[in-house]
Design a protein around this motif. Structure first.
Motif, mmCIF file in Angstrom:
data_model
loop_
_atom_site.group_PDB
_atom_site.id
_atom_site.type_symbol
_atom_site.label_atom_id
_atom_site.label_comp_id
_atom_site.label_asym_id
_atom_site.label_seq_id
_atom_site.Cartn_x
_atom_site.Cartn_y
_atom_site.Cartn_z
ATOM 1 N N ASP A 140 9.732 7.458 -1.806
ATOM 2 C CA ASP A 140 10.698 8.524 -2.135
ATOM 3 C C ASP A 140 11.030 9.359 -0.903
ATOM 4 O O ASP A 140 12.178 9.765 -0.711
ATOM 5 C CB ASP A 140 10.159 9.426 -3.239
ATOM 6 C CG ASP A 140 10.139 8.755 -4.602
ATOM 7 O OD1 ASP A 140 10.765 7.682 -4.761
ATOM 8 O OD2 ASP A 140 9.482 9.307 -5.514
ATOM 9 N N ARG A 141 10.049 9.602 -0.051
ATOM 10 C CA ARG A 141 10.280 10.379 1.171
ATOM 11 C C ARG A 141 11.211 9.622 2.112
ATOM 12 O O ARG A 141 12.132 10.207 2.705
ATOM 13 C CB ARG A 141 8.961 10.702 1.869
ATOM 14 C CG ARG A 141 9.129 11.679 3.027
ATOM 15 C CD ARG A 141 7.805 12.150 3.645
ATOM 16 N NE ARG A 141 6.764 12.411 2.666
ATOM 17 C CZ ARG A 141 5.636 11.691 2.535
ATOM 18 N NH1 ARG A 141 5.389 10.674 3.331
ATOM 19 N NH2 ARG A 141 4.744 11.996 1.613
ATOM 20 N N PHE A 172 16.292 9.224 4.676
ATOM 21 C CA PHE A 172 17.447 8.416 5.075
ATOM 22 C C PHE A 172 18.730 9.147 4.667
ATOM 23 O O PHE A 172 19.699 9.218 5.424
ATOM 24 C CB PHE A 172 17.389 7.027 4.430
ATOM 25 C CG PHE A 172 18.109 5.950 5.185
ATOM 26 C CD1 PHE A 172 19.330 6.162 5.795
ATOM 27 C CD2 PHE A 172 17.562 4.683 5.261
ATOM 28 C CE1 PHE A 172 19.993 5.147 6.482
ATOM 29 C CE2 PHE A 172 18.214 3.660 5.946
ATOM 30 C CZ PHE A 172 19.428 3.904 6.553
ATOM 31 N N GLY A 173 18.724 9.705 3.472
ATOM 32 C CA GLY A 173 19.899 10.405 2.961
ATOM 33 C C GLY A 173 20.300 11.623 3.769
ATOM 34 O O GLY A 173 21.474 12.011 3.771
ATOM 35 N N SER A 200 0.807 -1.219 0.000
ATOM 36 C CA SER A 200 0.000 0.000 0.000
ATOM 37 C C SER A 200 0.848 1.282 0.000
ATOM 38 O O SER A 200 0.306 2.384 -0.128
ATOM 39 C CB SER A 200 -0.921 0.014 1.223
ATOM 40 O OG SER A 200 -0.154 -0.027 2.414
ATOM 41 N N ALA A 201 2.150 1.152 0.143
ATOM 42 C CA ALA A 201 3.014 2.335 0.177
ATOM 43 C C ALA A 201 3.027 3.013 -1.193
ATOM 44 O O ALA A 201 3.253 2.369 -2.213
ATOM 45 C CB ALA A 201 4.427 1.956 0.584
ATOM 46 N N GLY A 216 11.534 -9.858 -1.226
ATOM 47 C CA GLY A 216 10.702 -8.673 -1.041
ATOM 48 C C GLY A 216 11.456 -7.418 -0.663
ATOM 49 O O GLY A 216 10.879 -6.333 -0.640
ATOM 50 N N PHE A 217 12.737 -7.537 -0.337
ATOM 51 C CA PHE A 217 13.538 -6.356 -0.006
ATOM 52 C C PHE A 217 13.932 -5.662 -1.303
ATOM 53 O O PHE A 217 14.504 -6.283 -2.198
ATOM 54 C CB PHE A 217 14.780 -6.740 0.811
ATOM 55 C CG PHE A 217 14.442 -7.226 2.189
ATOM 56 C CD1 PHE A 217 14.128 -6.323 3.189
ATOM 57 C CD2 PHE A 217 14.418 -8.578 2.474
ATOM 58 C CE1 PHE A 217 13.797 -6.763 4.461
ATOM 59 C CE2 PHE A 217 14.097 -9.031 3.739
ATOM 60 C CZ PHE A 217 13.779 -8.117 4.735
ATOM 61 N N THR A 218 13.600 -4.388 -1.394
ATOM 62 C CA THR A 218 13.814 -3.654 -2.641
ATOM 63 C C THR A 218 14.851 -2.550 -2.538
ATOM 64 O O THR A 218 15.442 -2.167 -3.543
ATOM 65 C CB THR A 218 12.500 -3.012 -3.112
ATOM 66 O OG1 THR A 218 11.998 -2.164 -2.065
ATOM 67 C CG2 THR A 218 11.466 -4.076 -3.467
ATOM 68 N N HIS A 219 15.073 -2.031 -1.334
ATOM 69 C CA HIS A 219 15.969 -0.895 -1.152
ATOM 70 C C HIS A 219 17.082 -1.268 -0.180
ATOM 71 O O HIS A 219 16.820 -1.849 0.880
ATOM 72 C CB HIS A 219 15.207 0.316 -0.610
ATOM 73 C CG HIS A 219 14.298 0.930 -1.615
ATOM 74 N ND1 HIS A 219 13.184 0.284 -2.120
ATOM 75 C CD2 HIS A 219 14.346 2.135 -2.222
ATOM 76 C CE1 HIS A 219 12.581 1.070 -2.995
ATOM 77 N NE2 HIS A 219 13.273 2.200 -3.074
#
Length: 114
Positions: free
Chosen positions: A35-36, A41-42, A28-29, A68-71
């Motif tokens: 992007d936020r 994080f940056g 649902s994200a 399922g980990f994408t980032h």
């Protein structure tokens, strides 16, 4: 023995402590929420002392084993104390508190470079 060697079990003064964070987002994200999170994080690299380097990217592996980990986010520290300071720093704690709305799971691995 220097403080760096004592804090570094690898006993290699040029070794860095890597803090690797993997995120899996809820279905649902929204793209804006993701992007936020990436942007927020940056900002930690400038807000928290002791971060030697920061990088991030999205999974591009053709193996299909990312579960399922994408980032992926990687922070580097010169000492365990610097990493420990990051973990309790108010900016890091505030960032973590924002993740509940869109984060499904996270995985964290720390290691000394060899």
């Amino acid at each position: 023995m220097s403080a760096n060697l004592a804090a570094n079990p690898a006993a290699n003064p040029s070794s860095l402590l890597r803090h690797v964070v993997l995120f899996s987002f809820k279905a649902s994200a929204s793209a804006e929420q993701v992007d936020r999170v990436v942007g927020d994080f940056g900002t930690l690299k400038d807000a928290v002392p002791g971060i030697e380097a920061y990088e991030w990217g999205t999974n591009v592996s053709p193996e299909g084993l990312n579960d399922g980990f994408t980032h992926c986010f990687t922070l580097s520290f010169a000492t365990a104390e610097a990493r420990d300071g990051y973990l309790v720093h108010a900016a890091h704690q505030a960032f973590v508190a924002t993740l509940g709305a869109c984060l499904e799971r996270s995985l964290v691995v720390d290691y000394w470079t060899q």
